[in-house]
Scaffold this active site. Sequence first.
Site, short mmCIF file in Angstrom:
data_model
loop_
_atom_site.label_atom_id
_atom_site.label_comp_id
_atom_site.label_asym_id
_atom_site.label_seq_id
_atom_site.Cartn_x
_atom_site.Cartn_y
_atom_site.Cartn_z
N ASP A 66 12.19 44.58 78.50
CA ASP A 66 11.56 44.51 77.18
C ASP A 66 10.47 45.55 76.95
OD1 ASP A 66 9.75 43.46 78.97
OD2 ASP A 66 9.54 41.51 78.01
N HIS A 67 9.92 46.12 78.01
CA HIS A 67 8.81 47.06 77.83
C HIS A 67 9.29 48.50 77.65
CE1 HIS A 67 6.32 43.73 79.13
NE2 HIS A 67 5.23 44.46 79.09
N ASP A 121 3.56 39.37 84.66
CA ASP A 121 3.03 39.82 83.38
C ASP A 121 1.91 38.85 83.02
OD1 ASP A 121 3.99 41.70 80.85
OD2 ASP A 121 2.85 39.90 80.30
N ARG A 381 -4.02 42.31 72.29
CA ARG A 381 -4.99 43.23 72.91
C ARG A 381 -5.26 44.39 71.98
NH1 ARG A 381 -2.37 42.62 78.85
NH2 ARG A 381 -3.58 40.76 79.32
N SER A 543 -4.01 43.32 81.85
CA SER A 543 -2.65 43.22 82.37
C SER A 543 -2.57 42.85 83.84
CB SER A 543 -1.98 44.56 82.11
OG SER A 543 -1.20 44.97 83.20
N ARG A 545 -0.55 44.50 85.77
CA ARG A 545 0.11 45.65 86.40
C ARG A 545 -0.53 45.99 87.75
NH1 ARG A 545 -1.96 49.29 81.44
NH2 ARG A 545 -0.85 47.57 80.49
C1 MIC Z 1 0.45 44.32 78.76
O1 MIC Z 1 0.49 43.58 77.79
O2 MIC Z 1 -0.55 45.01 79.06
C2 MIC Z 1 1.66 44.40 79.67
C3 MIC Z 1 2.24 45.73 79.54
O3 MIC Z 1 2.62 43.44 79.26
C4 MIC Z 1 1.20 44.08 81.09
C5 MIC Z 1 2.23 44.27 82.12
C6 MIC Z 1 2.41 45.71 82.50
O4 MIC Z 1 1.44 46.46 82.56
O5 MIC Z 1 3.55 46.07 82.79
C7 MIC Z 1 0.64 42.66 81.28
O6 MIC Z 1 0.16 42.07 80.37
O7 MIC Z 1 0.63 42.17 82.43
FE1 SF4 Z 2 4.81 42.97 75.82
FE2 SF4 Z 2 2.46 42.71 77.07
FE3 SF4 Z 2 2.58 43.22 74.44
FE4 SF4 Z 2 3.32 40.86 75.32
S1 SF4 Z 2 1.29 41.74 75.44
S2 SF4 Z 2 4.42 42.12 73.82
S3 SF4 Z 2 4.28 41.38 77.27
S4 SF4 Z 2 3.26 44.57 76.10
#
Ligand code: MIC
Ligand code: SF4
Length: 652
Positions: A66-67, A121, A381, A543, A545
Amino acid sequence: MALTLTEKILSAHLVEHATLPNRGDDIAIRIDQTLTQDATGTMAYLQFETIGIDRVKTELSVSYIDHNTLQEDYKNMDDHRYLQSLANRYGLWFSRAGNGICHQVHLERFGKPGKTLLGSDSHTPTGGGIGMIAIGAGGLDVAVAMGGGAFHLAMPKVKGVLLTGELKEGVSAKDIILEVLRRETVKGGVGCVYEYFGPGVQSLSVPQRATITNMGAELGATCSIFPSDSNTRAFLEAMGRPEDFTALEADEGASYDAVIEINLSKLTPMAAQPHSPDSVIEISKIAGKKVTQVAIGSCTNSSLNDLAAVAAIVKDKHIAEGVEAGISPGSRQTLLLAEKTGVLGELIRAGFRILESACGPCIGMGFAPNSAGVSLRTFNRNFKGRSGTPDAEVYLVSPETAAIAAITGVISDPRHTASDLNARKAEYLRNQTASFRDDGMLIAPLPEAEAQKIEILRGPNIKPCPASPELPDTLELPVLLKAGDNVSTDDIMPAGAKVLPLRSNIPEISKFTFERLDPTFFARASAAAGCFVLGGENYGQGSSREHAALAPMYLGVRAVIVKSFARIHKANLINYGIIPLVLDDASAYDALLQNDVLEFTGIRNSLERGLPFVLVRKSDGHTVKAKNDLDERSRKILLAGGLAAWTRQGGQ
Ligand code: MIC
Ligand code: SF4
């Protein structure tokens, strides 16, 4: 003893203790379900492969794409093919690119009240909307859980959120969580679970509850949870899986560590202002501000319920000139339902750009705002630069507030602009088929005999995960970066269209480490033979990550010294052998400067015996004391040189 719902589910999943230990103590819980997404998944599965297990040991594990779906070159699709072949080989479900955002799809297709879910995630707590203990973690922790290992966490405090009253027309579930963020801040939830209860709960559907539990991640919380009741049953029935329902709630008389009360009837529409999710203000105070972009979607607000609210507002109207507006439906099933109910037609007609069912703009994968633009987003965010435009102002709002701004071109209070909104929304939702399920883009686990024959496909972008260095007893290294409060993982390792495709390649992605805070960091760290990083409060928020730990580790960061940490990031640092140090006295931060050389002695002894840490500045002998707030297991992991090494040595 009367238990909260959180305590009940945790108790039922404890693997080492017979009863729940004290708040803050290490607990180990059995994980029923796991989820990964592609941007964290490749590293998680590379680690999983090294564990050497033939098939996942959970009740259910799902790998989502999905990313990384922009696919500017071979890298993303190579990763998708690796993940698909791996899911087939090891007995996982696989959600193909286009099927939707992991949290939305998981809620619709797999979430079950009373179960535990661990996801790589940070928004995995979305599952709390359906009564799950759903927790975000680093990929390595998820890999261990897929292999049947327990998940370790500090026994959380349980904060009760008492909901009374009912939301007024034009006020939305998003405004509830924005109100919690306003009161609790982005670090108020560290070490806590937010458990919602009280008469106001009944008025909220599962998608509305999921908006709240999703964005509980922004509080720094371990997770958030709602009871499972008749609304949960109705949701599961609509998803075509009534058999997954169980009624769950806290025991009568259960006591919470703290209680926050929110009267829903008194709430007003709100926004989180740039550049933090807790910078919350009432919409009425910023009404009239010109908007250049509107983005609706993300795992926070992309259900049919949300899209129907937007359709009800934009019906027979058009997107204002000067505004670009886009919608990313949370799942392909939502998109299909939007089509069936007439919602989609309304959105297209109004001028919305229909984006993919994926994370998309939320993680800077396209649809970036104009320079110095004002973007209203229904996301979770708004860290500076996350949208892809460094000087854009991003406001986080409800779908209703976003929809009105799209047609008027200015921030407006949805309570004043729309009448009979709820009736119009209900009209669309009435058209929803009682039970609708579309599994066309999900691939079920293969039977074991067939799975064994699957060959794993690895593209050239997939590089092995680098090993953590051994832990010496003494380090004498410079502080190569002095950062402030609330450093997010986006600051440590940015995402977006340029960097995300490198998630499977640590040597390449490490070039972007701390790029937003100090573009010289990579060159300086590469030239040094190791270093420390200094930060303020809530270091590593955001995140899950693990690249925000892996890349610094690869560049030689051996310890991070801060006033306080965010939960997932601290665990990731430990897992990769970086020592997380919390200053004994927060004012010691002021005395330290970038480029100070610190001598850190007796490291192994402090870890073995749980003693405080002491560092000395070489230039003048100034002493810096740090707490040893690490539990025994974390200390053992650090002594072994990280979780992978510790697991190889038989640690659990
Ligand atoms: C995000 O919302 O920052 C992400 C991208 O979904 C991350 C995961 C990632 O960095 O791959 C998260 O929320 O954990
Ligand atoms: Fe995707 Fe993270 Fe955004 Fe949710 S917050 S839509 S998991 S990038």
